[in-house]
Write an enzyme that holds these catalytic residues in place. Structure first.
Site, mmCIF file in Angstrom:
data_model
loop_
_atom_site.group_PDB
_atom_site.id
_atom_site.type_symbol
_atom_site.label_atom_id
_atom_site.label_comp_id
_atom_site.label_asym_id
_atom_site.label_seq_id
_atom_site.Cartn_x
_atom_site.Cartn_y
_atom_site.Cartn_z
ATOM 1 N N GLY A 138 0.738 -1.277 -0.023
ATOM 2 C CA GLY A 138 -0.136 0.046 0.060
ATOM 3 C C GLY A 138 0.838 1.168 -0.340
ATOM 4 O O GLY A 138 1.300 1.627 -0.849
ATOM 5 N N THR A 211 -2.430 4.043 3.047
ATOM 6 C CA THR A 211 -3.757 3.505 2.341
ATOM 7 C C THR A 211 -4.555 2.984 3.061
ATOM 8 O O THR A 211 -4.506 2.241 4.064
ATOM 9 C CB THR A 211 -3.291 2.703 1.007
ATOM 10 O OG1 THR A 211 -2.881 1.322 1.591
ATOM 11 C CG2 THR A 211 -2.142 3.109 0.003
ATOM 12 N N GLY A 222 -6.596 5.734 14.334
ATOM 13 C CA GLY A 222 -6.415 7.069 13.945
ATOM 14 C C GLY A 222 -6.527 7.897 15.090
ATOM 15 O O GLY A 222 -6.878 7.712 16.172
ATOM 16 N N GLU A 274 -2.931 -8.641 7.450
ATOM 17 C CA GLU A 274 -1.720 -8.255 6.951
ATOM 18 C C GLU A 274 -1.213 -9.066 5.640
ATOM 19 O O GLU A 274 -0.254 -9.463 5.375
ATOM 20 C CB GLU A 274 -0.672 -8.415 8.007
ATOM 21 C CG GLU A 274 -0.700 -7.648 9.018
ATOM 22 C CD GLU A 274 0.370 -7.868 10.046
ATOM 23 O OE1 GLU A 274 1.533 -8.042 9.749
ATOM 24 O OE2 GLU A 274 0.036 -7.508 11.384
ATOM 25 N N GLY A 275 -2.403 -9.313 4.915
ATOM 26 C CA GLY A 275 -2.061 -9.911 3.398
ATOM 27 C C GLY A 275 -2.008 -11.493 3.499
ATOM 28 O O GLY A 275 -1.802 -12.025 2.509
ATOM 29 N N ARG A 276 -2.194 -11.939 4.769
ATOM 30 C CA ARG A 276 -1.986 -13.414 4.629
ATOM 31 C C ARG A 276 -3.465 -14.268 4.342
ATOM 32 O O ARG A 276 -3.419 -15.533 3.910
ATOM 33 C CB ARG A 276 -1.958 -14.004 6.182
ATOM 34 C CG ARG A 276 -0.744 -13.246 6.820
ATOM 35 C CD ARG A 276 0.239 -14.244 7.602
ATOM 36 N NE ARG A 276 0.344 -15.509 7.074
ATOM 37 C CZ ARG A 276 0.966 -16.864 7.423
ATOM 38 N NH1 ARG A 276 1.423 -16.438 8.629
ATOM 39 N NH2 ARG A 276 1.075 -17.635 7.036
ATOM 40 N N GLY A 278 -5.475 -12.930 1.671
ATOM 41 C CA GLY A 278 -5.869 -12.467 0.305
ATOM 42 C C GLY A 278 -5.195 -11.123 0.248
ATOM 43 O O GLY A 278 -4.728 -10.253 0.985
ATOM 44 N N TYR A 481 1.251 5.464 24.318
ATOM 45 C CA TYR A 481 2.012 5.554 22.960
ATOM 46 C C TYR A 481 3.566 5.989 23.523
ATOM 47 O O TYR A 481 3.651 7.370 24.001
ATOM 48 C CB TYR A 481 1.597 6.648 21.857
ATOM 49 C CG TYR A 481 2.108 6.528 20.552
ATOM 50 C CD1 TYR A 481 1.306 5.913 19.729
ATOM 51 C CD2 TYR A 481 3.321 7.227 20.454
ATOM 52 C CE1 TYR A 481 1.928 6.100 18.388
ATOM 53 C CE2 TYR A 481 3.811 7.124 19.055
ATOM 54 C CZ TYR A 481 3.198 6.592 17.990
ATOM 55 O OH TYR A 481 3.612 6.328 16.678
#
Length: 568
Positions: A138, A211, A222, A274-276, A278, A481
């Site tokens: 992304g 993205t 956010g 995390e793309g695992r 698809g 944080y």
């Protein structure tokens, strides 16, 4: 993307980003005190020479590259070294150190830029037929290492860059739902929505370089999630490309339904995967009308405990702010030291009058904590919210100081990550770790983490710094944080690992999570079992093995340790 743009992408040659020239004199003594680095005398590192990097040749077969070009066009397939490295290493401190020290273990072999979902499907099918690894790309921030291939990967690794899929396709105004292509970067996405009077309300630190597909894939949060929710609440529907089978395409479709009782949530399996599972090609997101009024108010509290108690009280009240943030004394000192130089009456108020008022209250100026609280909506709503919050702040010994500092917050809200690059240029580490915990454990987590970082610095025999802010509030708890910094010695990554590991271990040892919004990747996976239990890891392992038996989709991410590839 030009060479200069790529260098800036990695934080190379971005002198002074995030700082105004007048800020540096104030910043230098603060850093000197904090980490032993004098910016006035520190030698700035030379810009690395990309041509000097050692990079293995692409392992992609010419026939496979030609097949990909046949799908997306020759201009949208790349195997040149710069594209390969940029799509393997992002903006994390670990990535930058490895690039600068010429320590590239494994880069992707080929980069593909599809134009639409149909091309994504064809690329995925071709890659699976080739038994290649597919890593969706992304914005490339790669904070937790989700993009990098396994160092021992022998198969061809393909980076599937979704940057050409960057449009808001439609808005269902009656439902407040927007269909958005996954490759839309934050600023471009928000501009398209704003042009029609809408906002997504999702503004992570990485907003300018990330993205919506990446937000969904890493389960991000956010700055205004107190109102709009984390990305898991914003994502209502999804389209995810998986391998074709039985003569039909492999598009997994999650409709944008407000709520459903249809078994375990597949939508929530995709969000954070995390793309695992698809390639996310489209997100249907909950969007909102642009508010009539938006204001960020600044407050001071006498100490950290008072600030935390106030944030908890706000979360339990009828107030509905969009931002609830309070910095500890260390971060407050940092913020004040790096603020713009003031003149005239503003200087008198900030440097004389305000400290005088605080002293008259019996405050120790070394303990004060700065807070930003944001409000949005119609004028009457904002007025009421400010009144509710103002009363709570007063009950906890705090005081409001108006909107002036809030304007500065809005101007600099995306600048903080660039401090890492500025320090790294001068031989120092600057990085972050974030977590979440119940209100009942928050102070314990904070104290233990500060102690763990300082213990790591002592073990290394160095001077280090750690500071913190509470950034997102929920009814049951909040996100902490942490930002930490120190001057590197002879073994930068070993030293960084020691400090980072101490911080992460303090999280799980004290009832907090390993990551609130940065994802798992490879950076946080060693602590996953301690976070979600052994059986939790077993469930994930079974899910990934079943959904991707050939380990073609971004293997090695999220789960700890070496995974066994399922054959057949």
């Amino acid at each position: 993307m030009t060479d200069v743009e790529h260098m800036k992408w990695w934080g190379w040659g971005v002198e002074g980003v995030g700082f105004h020239h007048e800020d540096k004199p104030a910043f230098a003594p603060f850093v000197l005190q904090a980490v032993g680095l004098d910016l006035a005398t520190a030698q700035k590192a030379e810009q690395p020479d990309f041509d000097a990097l050692t990079l293995a040749a692409s392992a992609a077969r010419p026939a496979f590259v030609a097949a990909l070009a046949g799908i997306v066009g020759e201009d949208h397939v790349a195997t040149d070294p710069l594209e390969r490295v940029v799509h393997s290493y992002g903006k994390s401190l670990r990535d930058l150190v490895r690039i600068r020290s010429n320590a590239i273990a494994r880069a992707v072999d080929v980069v593909v830029y599809p134009a639409d979902e149909a091309e994504v499907q064809k690329v995925v099918d071709a890659a699976v037929a080739e038994d290649a690894v597919i890593i969706p790309f992304g914005g490339g921030s790669n904070i937790a290492g989700s993009l990098e291939p396994r160092a021992d990967e022998t198969r061809t690794v393909l980076s599937l860059d979704l940057g050409r899929l960057d449009e808001v396709l439609s808005i269902d105004a009656e439902s407040g739902l927007a269909r958005i292509q996954a490759g839309a970067l934050g600023p471009h996405l928000e501009a398209q929505l704003n042009a029609q009077g809408w906002t997504i309300g999702h503004f992570p630190d990485s907003f300018t370089h990330s993205t919506i597909g990446g937000w969904a894939a890493t389960r991000s949060s956010g700055m205004q999630s107190d109102k709009y929710g984390d990305i898991a609440q914003i994502v209502r529907g999804l389209r995810v490309v998986r391998p074709s089978r039985d003569g039909a395409d492999g598009v997994l479709v999650i409709p944008a339904i407000p709520s459903a009782s249809t078994g375990p949530s597949v939508r929530d399996m995709i969000v954070g995967s995390e793309g695992r599972l698809g390639v996310i090609t489209e997100v249907t997101a909950q969007v909102h009308r642009v508010a009539e009024e938006r204001t960020i108010q600044a407050y001071f509290f006498p100490n950290w405990s008072a600030g935390l108690a106030a944030m908890q009280a706000i979360s339990e009240s009828d107030a509905t702010p969009i931002i609830t943030r309070v910095s500890d004394a260390r971060e407050t000192g940092f913020s004040l030291a790096t603020s713009k130089q003031r003149h005239g009456f503003d200087a008198f108020l900030a440097e004389k009058a305000l400290p005088g008022i605080m002293r008259s209250k019996g405050w120790n100026l070394d303990d004060i904590c700065l807070s930003f609280i944001g409000f949005e909506g119609g004028a009457a709503h904002v007025k009421r919210q400010k009144k509710l919050v103002g009363a709570i702040v007063k009950q906890h010994g705090g005081m409001g100081v108006g909107t002036g500092p809030g304007v500065l917050y809005d101007q600099k809200k995306f600048d903080t990550p660039y401090l890492r690059d500025f320090l790294l240029d001068r031989g120092a580490a600057g990085d972050v770790s974030e977590t979440a915990a119940p209100w009942s454990k928050l102070a314990q987590v904070y104290d233990a983490t500060i102690a763990a970082a300082n213990g790591a610095y002592a073990e290394l025999g160095i001077k280090g710094w750690i500071m913190c802010h509470l950034s997102h509030s929920y009814h049951s708890g909040a996100c902490l944080y942490f930002t930490f910094a120190f001057v590197f010695g002879d073994e930068p990554l070993r030293e960084y690992d020691l400090v980072k590991s101490a911080i992460q271990q303090a999280f799980v040892d004290n009832g907090a999570t390993i990551s609130h919004h940065h994802g798992v990747g490879v950076e946080h996976s060693p602590w996953l079992e301690q976070d979600i239990s052994r059986e939790g890891v077993a469930v994930l392992r079974g899910l990934f093995a079943s959904a991707d038996p050939g380990e073609n989709f971004n293997p090695g991410k999220i789960l700890p340790g070496v995974e066994v590839r399922v054959e057949g």
